[in-house]
Scaffold this motif. Sequence first.
Motif, PDB file in Angstrom:
ATOM      1  N   TYR A   1       0.855  -1.190   0.000  1.00 22.23           N
ATOM      2  CA  TYR A   1       0.000   0.000   0.000  1.00 22.23           C
ATOM      3  C   TYR A   1       0.882   1.227   0.000  1.00 22.23           C
ATOM      4  O   TYR A   1       1.872   1.303   0.727  1.00 22.23           O
ATOM      5  CB  TYR A   1      -0.934   0.026   1.215  1.00 22.23           C
ATOM      6  CG  TYR A   1      -1.704   1.321   1.317  1.00 22.23           C
ATOM      7  CD1 TYR A   1      -2.726   1.602   0.418  1.00 22.23           C
ATOM      8  CD2 TYR A   1      -1.386   2.276   2.276  1.00 22.23           C
ATOM      9  CE1 TYR A   1      -3.402   2.807   0.462  1.00 22.23           C
ATOM     10  CE2 TYR A   1      -2.063   3.489   2.339  1.00 22.23           C
ATOM     11  CZ  TYR A   1      -3.070   3.746   1.426  1.00 22.23           C
ATOM     12  OH  TYR A   1      -3.733   4.942   1.474  1.00 22.23           O
ATOM     13  N   TYR A   2       0.543   2.206  -0.843  1.00 22.07           N
ATOM     14  CA  TYR A   2       1.335   3.434  -0.956  1.00 22.07           C
ATOM     15  C   TYR A   2       0.395   4.632  -0.973  1.00 22.07           C
ATOM     16  O   TYR A   2      -0.658   4.591  -1.611  1.00 22.07           O
ATOM     17  CB  TYR A   2       2.150   3.388  -2.259  1.00 22.07           C
ATOM     18  CG  TYR A   2       2.890   4.659  -2.558  1.00 22.07           C
ATOM     19  CD1 TYR A   2       4.110   4.929  -1.964  1.00 22.07           C
ATOM     20  CD2 TYR A   2       2.354   5.604  -3.438  1.00 22.07           C
ATOM     21  CE1 TYR A   2       4.793   6.116  -2.228  1.00 22.07           C
ATOM     22  CE2 TYR A   2       3.028   6.785  -3.707  1.00 22.07           C
ATOM     23  CZ  TYR A   2       4.247   7.030  -3.100  1.00 22.07           C
ATOM     24  OH  TYR A   2       4.911   8.201  -3.363  1.00 22.07           O
ATOM     25  N   SER A   3       0.799   5.692  -0.270  1.00 21.04           N
ATOM     26  CA  SER A   3      -0.009   6.912  -0.274  1.00 21.04           C
ATOM     27  C   SER A   3       0.906   8.126  -0.280  1.00 21.04           C
ATOM     28  O   SER A   3       1.856   8.193   0.501  1.00 21.04           O
ATOM     29  CB  SER A   3      -0.908   6.941   0.965  1.00 21.04           C
ATOM     30  OG  SER A   3      -1.580   8.177   1.053  1.00 21.04           O
ATOM     31  N   GLN A   4       0.629   9.089  -1.174  1.00 21.37           N
ATOM     32  CA  GLN A   4       1.439  10.316  -1.177  1.00 21.37           C
ATOM     33  C   GLN A   4       0.567  11.559  -1.214  1.00 21.37           C
ATOM     34  O   GLN A   4      -0.533  11.546  -1.769  1.00 21.37           O
ATOM     35  CB  GLN A   4       2.418  10.331  -2.367  1.00 21.37           C
ATOM     36  CG  GLN A   4       1.795  10.650  -3.717  1.00 21.37           C
ATOM     37  CD  GLN A   4       2.837  10.744  -4.840  1.00 21.37           C
ATOM     38  OE1 GLN A   4       3.774   9.957  -4.915  1.00 21.37           O
ATOM     39  NE2 GLN A   4       2.669  11.713  -5.739  1.00 21.37           N
ATOM     40  N   THR A   5       1.072  12.627  -0.607  1.00 26.99           N
ATOM     41  CA  THR A   5       0.420  13.927  -0.725  1.00 26.99           C
ATOM     42  C   THR A   5       0.987  14.600  -1.975  1.00 26.99           C
ATOM     43  O   THR A   5       2.041  14.223  -2.473  1.00 26.99           O
ATOM     44  CB  THR A   5       0.715  14.817   0.497  1.00 26.99           C
ATOM     45  OG1 THR A   5       2.124  15.083   0.546  1.00 26.99           O
ATOM     46  CG2 THR A   5       0.293  14.133   1.792  1.00 26.99           C
ATOM     47  N   GLY A   6       0.283  15.613  -2.468  1.00 29.70           N
ATOM     48  CA  GLY A   6       0.752  16.304  -3.665  1.00 29.70           C
ATOM     49  C   GLY A   6       1.783  17.376  -3.335  1.00 29.70           C
ATOM     50  O   GLY A   6       1.870  17.850  -2.199  1.00 29.70           O
ATOM     51  N   ALA A   7       2.565  17.756  -4.343  1.00 30.40           N
ATOM     52  CA  ALA A   7       3.504  18.869  -4.181  1.00 30.40           C
ATOM     53  C   ALA A   7       2.712  20.158  -3.981  1.00 30.40           C
ATOM     54  O   ALA A   7       1.579  20.282  -4.451  1.00 30.40           O
ATOM     55  CB  ALA A   7       4.396  18.982  -5.414  1.00 30.40           C
ATOM     56  N   ASP A   8       3.321  21.135  -3.294  1.00 28.87           N
ATOM     57  CA  ASP A   8       2.654  22.419  -3.042  1.00 28.87           C
ATOM     58  C   ASP A   8       2.199  23.081  -4.339  1.00 28.87           C
ATOM     59  O   ASP A   8       1.198  23.775  -4.372  1.00 28.87           O
ATOM     60  CB  ASP A   8       3.622  23.377  -2.321  1.00 28.87           C
ATOM     61  CG  ASP A   8       4.032  22.843  -0.960  1.00 28.87           C
ATOM     62  OD1 ASP A   8       3.248  22.075  -0.369  1.00 28.87           O
ATOM     63  OD2 ASP A   8       5.138  23.186  -0.494  1.00 28.87           O
ATOM     64  N   PHE A   9       2.970  22.857  -5.396  1.00 27.24           N
ATOM     65  CA  PHE A   9       2.683  23.542  -6.660  1.00 27.24           C
ATOM     66  C   PHE A   9       1.868  22.684  -7.629  1.00 27.24           C
ATOM     67  O   PHE A   9       1.638  23.071  -8.763  1.00 27.24           O
ATOM     68  CB  PHE A   9       3.999  23.982  -7.332  1.00 27.24           C
ATOM     69  CG  PHE A   9       5.015  22.863  -7.456  1.00 27.24           C
ATOM     70  CD1 PHE A   9       4.987  21.993  -8.523  1.00 27.24           C
ATOM     71  CD2 PHE A   9       5.989  22.696  -6.472  1.00 27.24           C
ATOM     72  CE1 PHE A   9       5.904  20.965  -8.633  1.00 27.24           C
ATOM     73  CE2 PHE A   9       6.921  21.666  -6.576  1.00 27.24           C
ATOM     74  CZ  PHE A   9       6.884  20.795  -7.657  1.00 27.24           C
TER      75      PHE A   9
END
Lengths: 70, 378
Positions: free
Chosen positions: B289-297
Motif C-alpha cells: 500500500y502506498y499513499s502520497q500527498t501532492g507537491a505544493d505547486f
Amino acid sequence: MKLFLLLLPLAVAFFISCSPVEPWQKGALAKDHMQFDTDSLETKFRLHVEQSKEASFGGYGTSAGGCGCN
Amino acid sequence: VSIATTKKKKAKNVISRLTKAAASIALIGSSISAQAQSAPTQTTVSVAYAHYDESQKGGESRMRVNAPMAFVRAPIGERDAIEASFVYDSMSGASTYYLSSLTGASGQGVEDNRSAGDLKYTHYFERSSLGLGTILSDEDDYNSKSAFLESKWWTEDKNTVLTAGVSLSDDDISSTLNSDLDENRTTSGYLLGVQQVIDEISVFQSNLTFSSADGYLSDPYKTFDNRPQSRDAIAWLNRYIRYIESADASLHADFRYFADSWGINSQTLDLAWYQPFLENWLLRPSIRYYSQTGADFFTGQYPPENFESIYSADQRVGPFGSISIGLKLAYQISEGLELGVTTEFQEQRPEWKLGGNSHSEVTPFYTWYVLTGLTKKF
C-alpha cells in the motif's frame, strides 16, 4: 518528521533489548528466503517501476540518480 | 560494464517524458546488498526478461516495455568481489496519462530504447568493507552518470551492521522536440543504516537516506511544467524479516516514510510471505500500500493562470494512493539453478490516498508486469 521523533526512542530501546545470537543459532537466519535481497534483478526492476510512477524514492540505497524518471 | 547503445527513435508524436520514464526500466539503488558481512564465496549469474504494461482508465492508451537484463556477482580472491548488471529496455505505445506538450496525442505511437548498467567493486576487511561503484544510463534525450561509495562495519558476532554511503549523479537532459534544450542537474545522496539480528528467527534493518538535487527538475515534454530548481528529500526505511517455524516460511515487512522540500510526503507498507513447498518450490504472495500527498505547486488546472509560475499538472507529483498485489513462483531445477516468475499488478486511485483527497481529477491508472528470471550459483 514527527513520526521519526516518535519512533526513534522505540528504535533505540529495541536495539538495547536484543540479546546476542550465537553462530550456531543462525540456521533459520541463513536461509535464502530470510535475506533482505533475495533476487537482485527482481528487486532493482521492482524499485524502478515504483520510483518511475511515484514521487518518492530512497531508503534502499545511496543512489538517488541514475535515471530520467524524476 | 560496457554501455553499448543502439538507439533508434521514431517519435511520430509527442509523448510525455515521464510516461516514457514511467515505462523505462533502469538500475537504481544498485548498492542494496546490506546483508553481506563477508566476501561472497560463490559466483551468482542471473538473467531475466521483463514485460511491463500500463494503461489508464478508459483503456484506450497503453504503454509497453520489454526489458532483458543480466546480473553477475563474483568473488575475486578471498577479500574482493565485483558486481555488475545491465538492462536494455525498449518501449512502445502511446499514452495520455500525463498531459503532454501536444494535446490529443492519444493513439499516436512512440518508440524509445534505453541502456543502463552498473558496476560495483567491494573490498572486505576483517570487520568492515568498502565498495566503490558507478551507474550509467543512456537514452536519446537523457544521460545519467553516477558514482557511489559505500562502507559497512560489523560487530565481531556479525549481529549488528552499520552502513554509510554517499553518491553523486550528473544528469544531462535534452529533448527530441526542442534541440535548443540542453539542461543539467546534479544530485548528491547519503545513506546511514543499521541492521540488527534480533533473535534466532528475526532480523531488522533501518536506513535513512537524504538526497539533494539542483538544476533542471521539470519535465521538458510538458508545456508550462515549471518546478523549483532544487529538491531535498529524506526517506526512512524500516525492514523486518521473521521466520515462521511452523510453516518453514518467512514474513517480510517494509515500512517507508518519505518527505521532500516540495511538500510531498508518503508512506509505504509492503508485506511479503515466502512459502517454500515440495522441497524445490517457493511461492511468495505480496501486498503493498502506498499513499502520497501532492507537491505544493501541483494543480489539476491546465493550462496555468500565470505561465511563469512554479507549476505542474503531472499526476506523479499529485496526491493519490495505490495498492499492488504480487505473486512469485520459483522452482529449483537443480543444485544452484533456480527459475522464477514474478508478476505484480498495481492500481492508483486518488481516493485511496490516506486522509482523503480533494483532487478527484487524478486519473485511475493500472500497471502490470511479469518478470521471468534464471539464476545460477556456483
